[in-house]
Design a protein around this motif. Sequence first.
Motif, PDB file in Angstrom:
ATOM      1  N   GLU A 169      -5.527  11.484  -1.893  1.00 47.86           N
ATOM      2  CA  GLU A 169      -5.056  12.254  -0.736  1.00 47.86           C
ATOM      3  C   GLU A 169      -4.066  11.445   0.097  1.00 47.86           C
ATOM      4  O   GLU A 169      -3.068  11.982   0.594  1.00 47.86           O
ATOM      5  CB  GLU A 169      -6.251  12.667   0.130  1.00 47.86           C
ATOM      6  CG  GLU A 169      -7.119  13.746  -0.477  1.00 47.86           C
ATOM      7  CD  GLU A 169      -8.386  13.991   0.336  1.00 47.86           C
ATOM      8  OE1 GLU A 169      -8.604  13.256   1.331  1.00 47.86           O
ATOM      9  OE2 GLU A 169      -9.151  14.898  -0.025  1.00 47.86           O
ATOM     10  N   GLU A 170      -4.333  10.153   0.236  1.00 44.12           N
ATOM     11  CA  GLU A 170      -3.490   9.311   1.069  1.00 44.12           C
ATOM     12  C   GLU A 170      -2.214   8.878   0.357  1.00 44.12           C
ATOM     13  O   GLU A 170      -1.154   8.769   0.982  1.00 44.12           O
ATOM     14  CB  GLU A 170      -4.278   8.063   1.501  1.00 44.12           C
ATOM     15  CG  GLU A 170      -5.463   8.370   2.411  1.00 44.12           C
ATOM     16  CD  GLU A 170      -6.316   7.137   2.687  1.00 44.12           C
ATOM     17  OE1 GLU A 170      -6.087   6.090   2.018  1.00 44.12           O
ATOM     18  OE2 GLU A 170      -7.199   7.211   3.559  1.00 44.12           O
ATOM     19  N   GLU A 171      -2.296   8.617  -0.951  1.00 40.25           N
ATOM     20  CA  GLU A 171      -1.193   7.966  -1.657  1.00 40.25           C
ATOM     21  C   GLU A 171      -0.284   8.903  -2.445  1.00 40.25           C
ATOM     22  O   GLU A 171       0.896   8.602  -2.643  1.00 40.25           O
ATOM     23  CB  GLU A 171      -1.750   6.907  -2.622  1.00 40.25           C
ATOM     24  CG  GLU A 171      -2.548   5.800  -1.948  1.00 40.25           C
ATOM     25  CD  GLU A 171      -1.676   4.902  -1.108  1.00 40.25           C
ATOM     26  OE1 GLU A 171      -0.460   4.838  -1.353  1.00 40.25           O
ATOM     27  OE2 GLU A 171      -2.209   4.254  -0.186  1.00 40.25           O
ATOM     28  N   LEU A 172      -0.813  10.032  -2.893  1.00 42.70           N
ATOM     29  CA  LEU A 172      -0.025  10.888  -3.777  1.00 42.70           C
ATOM     30  C   LEU A 172       1.288  11.376  -3.168  1.00 42.70           C
ATOM     31  O   LEU A 172       2.304  11.424  -3.878  1.00 42.70           O
ATOM     32  CB  LEU A 172      -0.846  12.098  -4.226  1.00 42.70           C
ATOM     33  CG  LEU A 172      -1.732  11.904  -5.456  1.00 42.70           C
ATOM     34  CD1 LEU A 172      -2.498  13.183  -5.750  1.00 42.70           C
ATOM     35  CD2 LEU A 172      -0.904  11.493  -6.672  1.00 42.70           C
ATOM     36  N   PRO A 173       1.318  11.751  -1.879  1.00 42.09           N
ATOM     37  CA  PRO A 173       2.573  12.304  -1.359  1.00 42.09           C
ATOM     38  C   PRO A 173       3.781  11.383  -1.522  1.00 42.09           C
ATOM     39  O   PRO A 173       4.902  11.867  -1.719  1.00 42.09           O
ATOM     40  CB  PRO A 173       2.249  12.539   0.127  1.00 42.09           C
ATOM     41  CG  PRO A 173       0.778  12.765   0.151  1.00 42.09           C
ATOM     42  CD  PRO A 173       0.231  11.830  -0.884  1.00 42.09           C
ATOM     43  N   ALA A 174       3.560  10.070  -1.462  1.00 44.00           N
ATOM     44  CA  ALA A 174       4.693   9.140  -1.522  1.00 44.00           C
ATOM     45  C   ALA A 174       4.801   8.417  -2.857  1.00 44.00           C
ATOM     46  O   ALA A 174       5.734   7.640  -3.062  1.00 44.00           O
ATOM     47  CB  ALA A 174       4.576   8.108  -0.395  1.00 44.00           C
ATOM     48  N   ALA A 175       3.877   8.655  -3.770  1.00 43.99           N
ATOM     49  CA  ALA A 175       3.830   7.886  -5.017  1.00 43.99           C
ATOM     50  C   ALA A 175       4.567   8.597  -6.140  1.00 43.99           C
ATOM     51  O   ALA A 175       4.558   9.823  -6.241  1.00 43.99           O
ATOM     52  CB  ALA A 175       2.384   7.644  -5.427  1.00 43.99           C
ATOM     53  N   SER A 176       5.205   7.799  -7.008  1.00 41.97           N
ATOM     54  CA  SER A 176       5.838   8.363  -8.194  1.00 41.97           C
ATOM     55  C   SER A 176       4.880   8.414  -9.376  1.00 41.97           C
ATOM     56  O   SER A 176       5.188   8.982 -10.411  1.00 41.97           O
ATOM     57  CB  SER A 176       7.066   7.528  -8.571  1.00 41.97           C
ATOM     58  OG  SER A 176       6.723   6.165  -8.725  1.00 41.97           O
ATOM     59  N   GLY A 177       3.712   7.824  -9.220  1.00 40.88           N
ATOM     60  CA  GLY A 177       2.686   7.823 -10.250  1.00 40.88           C
ATOM     61  C   GLY A 177       1.507   7.004  -9.762  1.00 40.88           C
ATOM     62  O   GLY A 177       1.595   6.330  -8.736  1.00 40.88           O
ATOM     63  N   VAL A 178       0.411   7.068 -10.490  1.00 39.19           N
ATOM     64  CA  VAL A 178      -0.803   6.352 -10.104  1.00 39.19           C
ATOM     65  C   VAL A 178      -1.310   5.560 -11.298  1.00 39.19           C
ATOM     66  O   VAL A 178      -1.392   6.082 -12.412  1.00 39.19           O
ATOM     67  CB  VAL A 178      -1.900   7.325  -9.627  1.00 39.19           C
ATOM     68  CG1 VAL A 178      -3.190   6.562  -9.305  1.00 39.19           C
ATOM     69  CG2 VAL A 178      -1.431   8.114  -8.416  1.00 39.19           C
ATOM     70  N   VAL A 179      -1.650   4.299 -11.048  1.00 40.10           N
ATOM     71  CA  VAL A 179      -2.254   3.452 -12.067  1.00 40.10           C
ATOM     72  C   VAL A 179      -3.667   3.095 -11.613  1.00 40.10           C
ATOM     73  O   VAL A 179      -3.864   2.597 -10.511  1.00 40.10           O
ATOM     74  CB  VAL A 179      -1.440   2.164 -12.302  1.00 40.10           C
ATOM     75  CG1 VAL A 179      -2.139   1.278 -13.324  1.00 40.10           C
ATOM     76  CG2 VAL A 179      -0.036   2.503 -12.772  1.00 40.10           C
ATOM     77  N   LEU A 180      -4.635   3.377 -12.470  1.00 36.78           N
ATOM     78  CA  LEU A 180      -6.038   3.052 -12.202  1.00 36.78           C
ATOM     79  C   LEU A 180      -6.372   1.776 -12.968  1.00 36.78           C
ATOM     80  O   LEU A 180      -6.303   1.761 -14.197  1.00 36.78           O
ATOM     81  CB  LEU A 180      -6.946   4.189 -12.664  1.00 36.78           C
ATOM     82  CG  LEU A 180      -6.557   5.596 -12.209  1.00 36.78           C
ATOM     83  CD1 LEU A 180      -7.400   6.631 -12.934  1.00 36.78           C
ATOM     84  CD2 LEU A 180      -6.727   5.727 -10.702  1.00 36.78           C
ATOM     85  N   GLU A 181      -6.718   0.722 -12.249  1.00 34.53           N
ATOM     86  CA  GLU A 181      -7.014  -0.560 -12.892  1.00 34.53           C
ATOM     87  C   GLU A 181      -8.523  -0.741 -13.042  1.00 34.53           C
ATOM     88  O   GLU A 181      -9.262  -0.743 -12.071  1.00 34.53           O
ATOM     89  CB  GLU A 181      -6.446  -1.705 -12.054  1.00 34.53           C
ATOM     90  CG  GLU A 181      -6.714  -3.079 -12.661  1.00 34.53           C
ATOM     91  CD  GLU A 181      -6.364  -4.201 -11.711  1.00 34.53           C
ATOM     92  OE1 GLU A 181      -7.022  -5.261 -11.796  1.00 34.53           O
ATOM     93  OE2 GLU A 181      -5.444  -4.028 -10.875  1.00 34.53           O
ATOM     94  N   GLY A 182      -8.978  -0.887 -14.287  1.00 31.73           N
ATOM     95  CA  GLY A 182     -10.385  -1.123 -14.548  1.00 31.73           C
ATOM     96  C   GLY A 182     -11.271   0.085 -14.354  1.00 31.73           C
ATOM     97  O   GLY A 182     -12.498  -0.047 -14.263  1.00 31.73           O
ATOM     98  N   PHE A 183     -10.698   1.247 -14.303  1.00 31.88           N
ATOM     99  CA  PHE A 183     -11.447   2.495 -14.109  1.00 31.88           C
ATOM    100  C   PHE A 183     -10.793   3.592 -14.943  1.00 31.88           C
ATOM    101  O   PHE A 183      -9.557   3.698 -14.924  1.00 31.88           O
ATOM    102  CB  PHE A 183     -11.441   2.888 -12.620  1.00 31.88           C
ATOM    103  CG  PHE A 183     -12.239   4.121 -12.309  1.00 31.88           C
ATOM    104  CD1 PHE A 183     -13.609   4.033 -12.111  1.00 31.88           C
ATOM    105  CD2 PHE A 183     -11.638   5.369 -12.233  1.00 31.88           C
ATOM    106  CE1 PHE A 183     -14.358   5.176 -11.832  1.00 31.88           C
ATOM    107  CE2 PHE A 183     -12.372   6.506 -11.958  1.00 31.88           C
ATOM    108  CZ  PHE A 183     -13.745   6.400 -11.758  1.00 31.88           C
ATOM    109  N   PRO A 184     -11.576   4.353 -15.712  1.00 35.89           N
ATOM    110  CA  PRO A 184     -13.039   4.414 -15.773  1.00 35.89           C
ATOM    111  C   PRO A 184     -13.612   3.315 -16.671  1.00 35.89           C
ATOM    112  O   PRO A 184     -12.927   2.780 -17.538  1.00 35.89           O
ATOM    113  CB  PRO A 184     -13.295   5.789 -16.375  1.00 35.89           C
ATOM    114  CG  PRO A 184     -12.109   6.014 -17.267  1.00 35.89           C
ATOM    115  CD  PRO A 184     -10.946   5.405 -16.548  1.00 35.89           C
TER     116      PRO A 184
END
Length: 215
Positions: A72-87
């Motif tokens: 919710e906080e990061e998506l508006p300004a992010a070009s993508g999301v990287v999940l480190e060590g999850f799942p």
Amino acid sequence: MALVGPPAAGKSTAMRAFFAAQPGLAHFAVRVFFGRQAAAGTPLGLQAKAFAEQARWLPDEFVGQGLATFLEEELPAASGVVLEGFPRNADQAQLLDRVLAGFGLELGRFVLLDVPDDVATARVGQRQVCQRCDTFVENGVLVPDASCPRCGGAVVLRRDDAPEVFRERLWHHRESVRELLAHYAPRDLVSRVDGTGSPEAVAEQVREAMVFHVS
């Protein structure tokens, strides 16, 4: 994209090089996220501290709440999301699917950092962690009375990195990876990256595995 690998595979080190070359991405790591929440005194952070004080793992559904808050906080300004060590396992993979679906998203790539057990074991013997900010400090040699370069706090060998505990963590990782590959391989989402190279070389392989475009 999710990046998963055994403990001491160098995920965080490679990610620093990766994000330096790929600005605009949002980065989620469970320990880091909840550590920041605790430092800020948010309800999530206070609850995470309570779990830690009870020596309990963070429940999966609680981690899912944290991930939803992060998105919710990061998506508006992010070009993508990287999940480190999850799942970390099949249950968390299903949780991730549900959380992403709530945002109209789905995982684009599951990247497995391949590091042999002997390499991971050698690496874990060369690192300490800051007691104050949880930053890993790669010293090569454990130096008495060393301090964290980020905040100046005392650095120590993490309890999870003790040899007998670390061997058990490696065993659990191998079992969990089997579950994760069974979950993601039928969806053609799996990429394997050789984690034995330099952080820059690993970061480049991770970049090549990405399926979303960074502007």
